[in-house]
Design a protein around this motif. Sequence first.
Motif: not given
Length: 291
Positions: A124-131, A133-148, A183-187
């Motif tokens: 089980k893996v949690l991926l967090i976009d901690g950037d 300022r220029r958060y981009t991981l949501h684009e790679l996963l094709g999902t929402e960036s807010y709230p994060g 599981t993903f947490i966007p920026g």
Amino acid sequence: MSESRLPVEEAGTAPPTATLEYELPPSFVESPREQTFTDGLSSGGLNLSAVRRFPWTPLIDRLPSLLERGPAIEQFRSLRSRVYEARDIRPLKSILVSSGLPQEGKSFVSANLAVSLARHKNSKVLLIDGDMRRYTLHELLGTESYPGLAEYLAGKVTAEQIMQRPEENEPLSSVGHALSNLTFIPGGNGGDKAADLSGNPRFGELLRQVAPYFDWIIVDSSPVIPVSDGVNLARSCDGVLLVARAGVTKYLVAQRAAAELRASHVLGFVLNAVQENPQTGSYYGYNSNKE
């Protein structure tokens, strides 16, 4: 000092090579996983049944770890193996991935390492976009960036409200299976407040809160030379992976990036986008093994 060459592929390039170096600290035997991952409410823990599901549409060309075979997936398996080796010798669950400067491939490495870990041993893996300022991981996963993460650190939302998982009825079955343990947490939107937010103690509290539910936590951060965000976040993580880009990152830049993180445990460097074609008949042609 131990060194291993680990190829890592960037979209639109030939298979590159990466190098991970890390020092061997005192021997450590990892304790068993603290808690089984469930969707139920645990006493004093997270209500994972409240985590939202989204119809993720990942960019396959940027996430080679989703593939079933080929050089790229083997390359990230090699990186995954080195991470497991590092965990065998000291406690390691949360890993921050950063670089000295922008455009060196840290987000690419973060996302693919997280996917590779999620496909291994039902982790089980949690991926967090901690950037923030220029958060981009949501684009790679094709999902929402807010709230994060930014909204959580600002005290506006709960941990459950910023976490998301892919819908169970993923149309691409192989992709859906590969992402089922992620599981993903966007920026979110930190903007000019990102530096202050990254120093908020709520980040450390978040990691402690989610740690019992996950085998691995991967945090993508801002580059550490232009801004202090990544350095702040790294203090709460067990280890740091630094990404350098072949032919682009200068030695002094890599050296300074490591110096910026001297207060944290740097696992090593991943050298990204090295042009190196595998030889005919090499292991890359042998793809019968499954995850």
